[in-house]
Design a protein around this motif. Structure first.
Motif, PDB file in Angstrom:
ATOM      1  N   ASN A 236      -0.910  -0.305  14.576  1.00 11.61           N
ATOM      2  CA  ASN A 236      -0.381   0.922  14.171  1.00 11.61           C
ATOM      3  C   ASN A 236       0.947   1.108  14.577  1.00 11.61           C
ATOM      4  O   ASN A 236       1.066   0.836  15.904  1.00 11.61           O
ATOM      5  CB  ASN A 236      -1.305   2.072  14.214  1.00 11.61           C
ATOM      6  CG  ASN A 236      -2.864   1.882  13.453  1.00 11.61           C
ATOM      7  OD1 ASN A 236      -2.581   1.507  12.556  1.00 11.61           O
ATOM      8  ND2 ASN A 236      -3.628   2.484  14.288  1.00 11.61           N
TER       9      ASN A 236
ATOM     10  N   GLU B 293       1.221   0.209   9.243  1.00 17.33           N
ATOM     11  CA  GLU B 293       0.165  -0.700   9.714  1.00 17.33           C
ATOM     12  C   GLU B 293       0.985  -2.404   9.530  1.00 17.33           C
ATOM     13  O   GLU B 293       1.689  -2.569   8.891  1.00 17.33           O
ATOM     14  CB  GLU B 293      -0.918  -0.941   8.905  1.00 17.33           C
ATOM     15  CG  GLU B 293      -2.232  -1.544   9.324  1.00 17.33           C
ATOM     16  CD  GLU B 293      -3.376  -1.340   8.558  1.00 17.33           C
ATOM     17  OE1 GLU B 293      -4.485  -0.847   9.079  1.00 17.33           O
ATOM     18  OE2 GLU B 293      -3.557  -1.764   7.316  1.00 17.33           O
ATOM     19  N   ILE B 294       0.326  -2.930  10.570  1.00 13.89           N
ATOM     20  CA  ILE B 294       0.852  -4.338  10.747  1.00 13.89           C
ATOM     21  C   ILE B 294      -0.216  -5.363  10.880  1.00 13.89           C
ATOM     22  O   ILE B 294      -1.242  -5.121  11.764  1.00 13.89           O
ATOM     23  CB  ILE B 294       1.946  -4.650  11.524  1.00 13.89           C
ATOM     24  CG1 ILE B 294       2.933  -3.790  11.629  1.00 13.89           C
ATOM     25  CG2 ILE B 294       2.460  -6.085  11.734  1.00 13.89           C
ATOM     26  CD1 ILE B 294       3.053  -2.589  12.600  1.00 13.89           C
ATOM     27  N   ARG B 295      -0.238  -6.403  10.351  1.00 15.84           N
ATOM     28  CA  ARG B 295      -1.647  -7.540  10.403  1.00 15.84           C
ATOM     29  C   ARG B 295      -0.820  -8.585  10.761  1.00 15.84           C
ATOM     30  O   ARG B 295       0.212  -9.304  10.121  1.00 15.84           O
ATOM     31  CB  ARG B 295      -1.883  -7.742   8.989  1.00 15.84           C
ATOM     32  CG  ARG B 295      -2.936  -6.680   8.453  1.00 15.84           C
ATOM     33  CD  ARG B 295      -3.549  -6.957   7.045  1.00 15.84           C
ATOM     34  NE  ARG B 295      -4.079  -5.812   6.327  1.00 15.84           N
ATOM     35  CZ  ARG B 295      -5.257  -5.449   6.708  1.00 15.84           C
ATOM     36  NH1 ARG B 295      -6.306  -6.368   7.470  1.00 15.84           N
ATOM     37  NH2 ARG B 295      -6.102  -4.386   6.099  1.00 15.84           N
TER      38      ARG B 295
ATOM     39  N   GLU C  99       1.972  -0.816   4.891  1.00 15.47           N
ATOM     40  CA  GLU C  99       1.631  -2.184   5.584  1.00 15.47           C
ATOM     41  C   GLU C  99       2.963  -2.770   5.460  1.00 15.47           C
ATOM     42  O   GLU C  99       3.620  -3.048   4.421  1.00 15.47           O
ATOM     43  CB  GLU C  99       0.484  -2.901   4.990  1.00 15.47           C
ATOM     44  CG  GLU C  99       0.419  -4.187   5.884  1.00 15.47           C
ATOM     45  CD  GLU C  99      -0.834  -4.920   5.432  1.00 15.47           C
ATOM     46  OE1 GLU C  99      -0.672  -6.282   5.718  1.00 15.47           O
ATOM     47  OE2 GLU C  99      -1.628  -4.488   4.551  1.00 15.47           O
TER      48      GLU C  99
ATOM     49  N   LYS D 168      -1.211   4.899   5.570  1.00 11.22           N
ATOM     50  CA  LYS D 168      -0.290   3.795   6.203  1.00 11.22           C
ATOM     51  C   LYS D 168       0.258   2.822   5.422  1.00 11.22           C
ATOM     52  O   LYS D 168      -0.627   2.051   5.078  1.00 11.22           O
ATOM     53  CB  LYS D 168      -1.039   3.405   7.413  1.00 11.22           C
ATOM     54  CG  LYS D 168      -1.392   4.301   8.657  1.00 11.22           C
ATOM     55  CD  LYS D 168      -1.951   3.493   9.550  1.00 11.22           C
ATOM     56  CE  LYS D 168      -3.214   4.262  10.138  1.00 11.22           C
ATOM     57  NZ  LYS D 168      -4.070   3.659  10.816  1.00 11.22           N
TER      58      LYS D 168
ATOM     59  N   LEU E  84      -4.886  -6.037  13.906  1.00  9.19           N
ATOM     60  CA  LEU E  84      -4.148  -4.966  13.188  1.00  9.19           C
ATOM     61  C   LEU E  84      -3.666  -4.086  14.201  1.00  9.19           C
ATOM     62  O   LEU E  84      -4.020  -3.551  15.247  1.00  9.19           O
ATOM     63  CB  LEU E  84      -5.273  -4.185  12.386  1.00  9.19           C
ATOM     64  CG  LEU E  84      -5.729  -4.741  11.066  1.00  9.19           C
ATOM     65  CD1 LEU E  84      -6.408  -6.097  11.413  1.00  9.19           C
ATOM     66  CD2 LEU E  84      -6.580  -3.836  10.392  1.00  9.19           C
TER      67      LEU E  84
ATOM     68  N   ASN F  82       0.657  -1.114   0.032  1.00 10.39           N
ATOM     69  CA  ASN F  82       0.168  -0.044   0.102  1.00 10.39           C
ATOM     70  C   ASN F  82       0.715   1.316  -0.141  1.00 10.39           C
ATOM     71  O   ASN F  82       0.617   2.194   0.715  1.00 10.39           O
ATOM     72  CB  ASN F  82      -0.772  -0.081   1.217  1.00 10.39           C
ATOM     73  CG  ASN F  82      -1.916  -1.196   1.186  1.00 10.39           C
ATOM     74  OD1 ASN F  82      -2.115  -1.918   0.222  1.00 10.39           O
ATOM     75  ND2 ASN F  82      -1.997  -1.849   2.436  1.00 10.39           N
TER      76      ASN F  82
END
Length: 201
Positions: free
Chosen positions: A196, A128-130, A92, A90, A194, A85
């Motif tokens: 931040n 952002e991290i998943r 990822e 943000k 998720l 993205n």
């Protein structure tokens, strides 16, 4: 922001005294795919040659940044990082480290290197991290870097099953749940968390 803006003339994304982050290349195929199979929840699918080759090609030609992480001293492949993205507010971050090099601080250092360079190039302040809810080591690593949980969502498996349930009969669903009870048992309680994370200065 163009992908080319992130790399120097030698396809290096960023480097410091210990690590080099480079653009994913054909030379990385064996190490990259071995790691992909190690971390994947669908390992058996990679035994199908067409699936294996398609997966590799999709990573190699992805519109997002797929990076290989190497030791600067030895040239050893340590893992991969992803930056997705690129035009979003943000970006990822994704990361997978080769098993022999986990829990040694390499992941944290690599993420910091990635964020620093991404901020220099794009001005990104937040990432952002998943992370799967059962990946405690990764959750703890990102929390130590200052990540804050922002939301959660169903796993990909559960999302797909919810769509399929609309077109399957109840007895077909129950039969599948019995046949693949270990998979359903593991996935039904799993979430994607998720987080931040503010770019470090």
């Amino acid at each position: 922001m163009r992908i080319e803006d992130y790399f120097d003339d030698n396809d290096v994304f960023a480097e410091d005294k210990k690590f080099i982050l480079k653009k994913l290349s054909e030379n990385d195929k064996e190490d990259f795919m071995k790691l992909q199979m190690d971390v994947s929840s669908i390992k058996k699918a990679y035994e199908i040659n067409d699936f294996y080759e398609f997966s590799w090609s999709s990573f190699l030609h992805d519109k997002d940044l797929n990076l290989s992480l190497f030791s600067k001293d030895t040239g050893v492949y340590l893992g991969r990082l992803m930056l997705k993205n690129l035009s979003a507010d943000k970006q990822e971050i994704g990361i997978d480290i080769v098993e022999d090099y986990r829990r040694k601080g390499i992941g944290s250092a690599a993420v910091c290197l990635l964020m620093k360079h991404a901020k220099e190039v794009s001005g990104a302040d937040w990432f952002e991290i998943r992370i799967y809810s059962d990946n405690i080591a990764s959750i703890n690593m990102f929390k130590k870097l200052g990540a804050v949980e922002a939301d959660c969502e169903d796993s990909e498996f559960i999302k797909i099953m919810k769509v399929m349930e609309k077109s399957l009969r109840k007895d077909e669903i129950e039969r599948s749940k019995r046949k693949y009870s270990d998979l359903f048992g593991r996935e039904e309680g799993r979430k994607i968390l998720l987080f931040n994370l503010k770019a470090l200065d």
